[in-house]
Design a protein around this motif. Structure first.
Motif, PDB file in Angstrom:
ATOM      1  N   ASP A 167       0.828  -1.207   0.000  1.00  0.00           N
ATOM      2  CA  ASP A 167       0.000   0.000   0.000  1.00  0.00           C
ATOM      3  C   ASP A 167       0.863   1.257   0.000  1.00  0.00           C
ATOM      4  OD1 ASP A 167      -2.458  -1.329  -0.062  1.00  0.00           O
ATOM      5  OD2 ASP A 167      -2.505  -1.556   2.112  1.00  0.00           O
ATOM      6  N   LEU A 171       0.988   4.185  -2.922  1.00  0.00           N
ATOM      7  CA  LEU A 171       0.889   5.625  -2.668  1.00  0.00           C
ATOM      8  C   LEU A 171       2.070   6.367  -3.274  1.00  0.00           C
ATOM      9  CD1 LEU A 171      -0.445   8.042  -1.306  1.00  0.00           C
ATOM     10  CD2 LEU A 171       0.751   7.432   0.809  1.00  0.00           C
ATOM     11  N   TRP A 175       2.131   9.348  -6.379  1.00  0.00           N
ATOM     12  CA  TRP A 175       2.769  10.667  -6.463  1.00  0.00           C
ATOM     13  C   TRP A 175       3.580  10.799  -7.748  1.00  0.00           C
ATOM     14  CZ3 TRP A 175       1.374  14.671  -3.779  1.00  0.00           C
ATOM     15  CH2 TRP A 175       0.842  14.531  -2.492  1.00  0.00           C
ATOM     16  N   LEU A 214      -4.562   9.039  -6.109  1.00  0.00           N
ATOM     17  CA  LEU A 214      -3.735   9.342  -4.942  1.00  0.00           C
ATOM     18  C   LEU A 214      -4.566   9.270  -3.660  1.00  0.00           C
ATOM     19  CD1 LEU A 214      -0.761  10.194  -4.489  1.00  0.00           C
ATOM     20  CD2 LEU A 214      -1.572  12.554  -4.364  1.00  0.00           C
ATOM     21  N   LEU A 215      -5.738   9.891  -3.672  1.00  0.00           N
ATOM     22  CA  LEU A 215      -6.610   9.885  -2.492  1.00  0.00           C
ATOM     23  C   LEU A 215      -7.069   8.469  -2.165  1.00  0.00           C
ATOM     24  CD1 LEU A 215      -8.173  11.483  -0.341  1.00  0.00           C
ATOM     25  CD2 LEU A 215     -10.031  11.735  -2.009  1.00  0.00           C
ATOM     26  N   ASN A 217      -5.493   5.706  -2.785  1.00  0.00           N
ATOM     27  CA  ASN A 217      -4.371   4.992  -2.179  1.00  0.00           C
ATOM     28  C   ASN A 217      -4.243   5.317  -0.698  1.00  0.00           C
ATOM     29  OD1 ASN A 217      -2.379   3.328  -3.942  1.00  0.00           O
ATOM     30  ND2 ASN A 217      -2.967   5.007  -5.276  1.00  0.00           N
ATOM     31  N   VAL A 218      -4.482   6.562  -0.336  1.00  0.00           N
ATOM     32  CA  VAL A 218      -4.379   6.974   1.063  1.00  0.00           C
ATOM     33  C   VAL A 218      -5.495   6.359   1.897  1.00  0.00           C
ATOM     34  CG1 VAL A 218      -4.500   8.939   2.645  1.00  0.00           C
ATOM     35  CG2 VAL A 218      -3.206   9.135   0.512  1.00  0.00           C
TER      36      VAL A 218
END
Length: 478
Positions: A167, A171, A175, A214-215, A217-218
Motif C-alpha cells: 500500500d 501511494l 505521487w 492518490l486519495l 491509495n491513502v
C-alpha cells in the motif's frame, strides 16, 4: 556473468520469441546461475517460499478472472452498451477523448488489466470521429493507471521483491504518476486540438484522475485505487454531460453493463474493511482481488440479457436459457486458452525475479549501475515493459535490481522502485503487440501497415519522454 538470465530473456524477446518461452528460459537461466555463480542454500529458498509462492498463485488467478470478466462482458454486449452511452453523452470529440483516456480506459484497465481498456476505448474514439491513427494512439494513452491495473498485481510483485509495503508503494507510485499523467495530458491536447473550454475540461479530467488515485491509495489502499480514481473521472465528467444530454444512453442495458464493475468495486472495498477489523485467513481470502473478480464474473453472467444468452445457445436448437451453458463453457474455454501463455509467462518472470532476489543476483546486477546514477533506472523497467508487454513482467525482472541500486546510492528504495513502477507501467503501452492490437481495433481491414508504424513511433517517443522526465525527477528531486 552477473546478469545472464536477464540478457537471455531480453534477447529472446527482442527476436520475438513467445513471451512464455523467453520467461521460462530466463527462469532456467537464473537457476543455472545460482548453481554456478551464486550458490545459495536450499534452506534460504525454503524459508522465503511461503511468503512469495502464494503471491504467484494470486497473481495468476487475478489474470485469469480478469480476462474471463472481459470476455463475458464482450459476449453479453456490456461493452457495446458502455460505448453507446459515451457516444450519446459527449458534446464534442475532445471531451469525448478526455472521458475515454482519463476515465473509461483506466477504469476498465484497473478492473481487468491486460490492455482490455484499449478494446473499449479505441472503438468509441473511432465513433467520435477520430482517425485510425489518432484513435489507436489515444486509446493506448489511456493506459495511464497500469500500476493499479487488474487490482495491481504488478505493483504487488514489485513490493514483494523489494521488501516494501504494497500500500505504501502504491501511494508512492501515485505521487510519481503525476509525470505520466502530465505527459498524456499534453499529448491529448496536441492530438485533439480542443477549444479553450474543452481544454479546461481535459485538464480537469487529468487532475481528477491523478488526485483520485492518490486519495484512494491513502484512504483505501493500493488494490482498488485505480478503480476509484477513474470512477471519479467518469462521474465528475460524465454526470454533468449526462445531465446536459438529458441522460441519453442511460438505460437498462447500461445498468447491466456497470453492475459487475460496481459489485467488484463495492465488494472489495467492504471486504477490506472487514479484514482490517477481523483479520483471519478467511477474511483475507474474502478480501482478495481474485475472489471479487470471480464474483464479478458470476454477476456478469446472471445479469446478461436473456436474448443475448439465447443468441449464444448451443446447437441443440431449443433456444432456452439452459442452453446458454455450452456457450458459457465456450467463453470460459476461450479465456482459459488465452490465459495459459500469459499466466505461464507471468509466473516464470515472477519466479525468475524471486530466484534472482533471494540468491543475491539482483544485488550484484545493481552494482553494475554507477552509484548515484538514478537517471537510468526508469529506463530499465520501461524497456522491460515494452519487451514483456506488462508491468508485472517488468517488475519481476527489475524490482530487486532497483532496490539494490537505491541501497548502493543511499536513496530511499521506496522512491526508486515507485519511479520504476510508474515509468515501466506506462511504457507497456508501447509494446508492439499492444500497438498492433490498437491499430487493428481502429482500422480493421482498412488499417495500413504505415498506420501501425506511425502509432508505434509516436508511442515509443512518448514513452521515452516519460522515462526521461521520471529519471530527471528521480535524479535531482527524488
Amino acid at each position: 556473468m552477473r546478469s545472464p538470465p536477464l540478457v537471455l530473456a531480453i534477447v529472446l524477446l527482442a527476436f520475438r520469441t513467445p513471451t512464455w518461452v523467453s520467461a521460462t528460459a530466463g527462469l532456467l537461466g537464473s537457476v543455472v546461475c545460482v548453481l554456478a555463480v551464486f550458490p545459495t542454500p536450499l534452506s534460504v529458498f525454503a524459508s522465503a517460499a511461503p511468503d512469495y509462492l502464494p503471491l504467484v498463485l494470486e497473481v495468476g488467478l487475478i489474470l485469469f478472472f480478469g480476462m474471463l470478466l472481459a470476455a463475458i462482458l464482450e459476449v453479453t454486449g456490456a461493452m457495446r452498451a458502455l460505448s453507446g452511452w459515451v457516444e450519446a453523452t459527449v458534446p464534442s470529440r475532445s471531451l469525448g477523448a478526455a472521458l475515454v483516456v482519463f476515465g473509461i480506459v483506466p477504469f476498465a484497465e484497473s478492473v481487468t488489466g491486460f490492455g482490455i481498456g484499449v478494446t473499449i476505448g479505441v472503438p468509441i474514439l473511432r465513433h467520435l470521429g477520430y482517425s485510425i491513427r489518432h484513435s489507436a494512439l489515444l486509446g493506448l494513452l489511456g493506459l495511464i493507471a497500469v500500476p493499479w491495473g487488474a487490482l495491481g498485481p504488478g505493483t504487488t510483485v514489485a513490493a514483494a521483491l523489494s521488501d516494501l509495503d504494497v500500500d505504501a508503494l502504491g501511494l508512492a507510485t501515485g505521487w510519481v504518476n503525476a509525470i505520466p499523467v502530465t505527459v498524456v495530458l499534453v499529448a491529448v491536447l496536441v492530438i485533439a486540438r480542443p477549444r479553450m473550454l474543452s481544454a479546461v475540461g481535459i485538464a480537469g479530467a487529468a487532475v481528477l484522475l491523478w488526485a483520485g488515485i492518490l486519495l484512494a491509495n491513502v484512504v483505501l489502499g493500493m488494490a482498488p485505487a485505480g478503480i476509484v480514481g477513474s470512477l471519479i473521472v467518469i462521474v465528475g465528467l460524465g454526470l454533468p454531460l449526462s445531465i446536459r444530454s438529458r441522460f441519453r444512453g442511460v438505460d437498462r442495458a447500461l445498468s447491466r453493463a456497470v453492475l459487475p464493475y460496481g459489485t467488484l468495486t463495492v465488494g472489495i472495498l467492504l471486504a477490506r474493511e472487514v479484514l482490517a477489523v477481523v483479520p483471519s485467513p478467511v477474511t483475507a481470502v474474502l478480501a482478495s482481488p481474485p475472489f471479487w473478480l470471480a464474483i464479478a464474473c458470476v454477476v456478469a453472467i446472471l445479469v446478461a440479457p436473456r436474448r443475448g444468452r439465447a443468441a449464444e445457445a448451443s446447437a441443440d436448437g431449443n433456444g432456452t436459457t439452459a442452453s446458454a451453458n455450452p456457450s458459457l463453457r465456450r467463453v470460459i474455454g476461450s479465456a482459459a486458452r488465452a490465459w495459459v501463455p500469459i499466466g505461464a509467462a507471468t509466473a516464470a518472470f515472477m519466479l525468475m525475479g524471486w530466484v534472482m532476489t533471494t540468491s543475491g543476483m539482483s544485488d550484484a546486477i545493481g552494482t553494475l549501475v554507477p552509484a548515484g546514477l538514478l537517471l537510468v533506472t526508469p529506463w530499465l523497467t520501461a524497456a522491460g515493459a515494452v519487451l514483456t508487454g506488462s508491468n508485472t513482467g517488468s517488475n519481476a525482472m527489475f524490482a530487486g535490481t532497483l532496490s539494490s541500486v537505491a541501497e548502493a546510492s543511499g536513496t530511499s528504495a521506496m522512491t526508486v522502485v515507485a519511479s520504476g513502477n510508474a515509468a515501466g507501467s506506462f511504457a507497456a503501452l508501447a509494446a508492439p503487440p499492444r500497438v498492433a492490437m490498437s491499430v487493428q481495433l481502429a482500422g480493421g481491414v482498412g488499417a495500413h501497415p504505415r498506420d501501425g508504424s506511425w502509432v508505434l513511433g509516436r508511442a515509443f517517443a512518448i514513452v521515452a519522454i516519460n522515462a526521461l522526465a521520471v529519471g530527471l525527477w528521480l535524479q535531482f528531486f527524488g
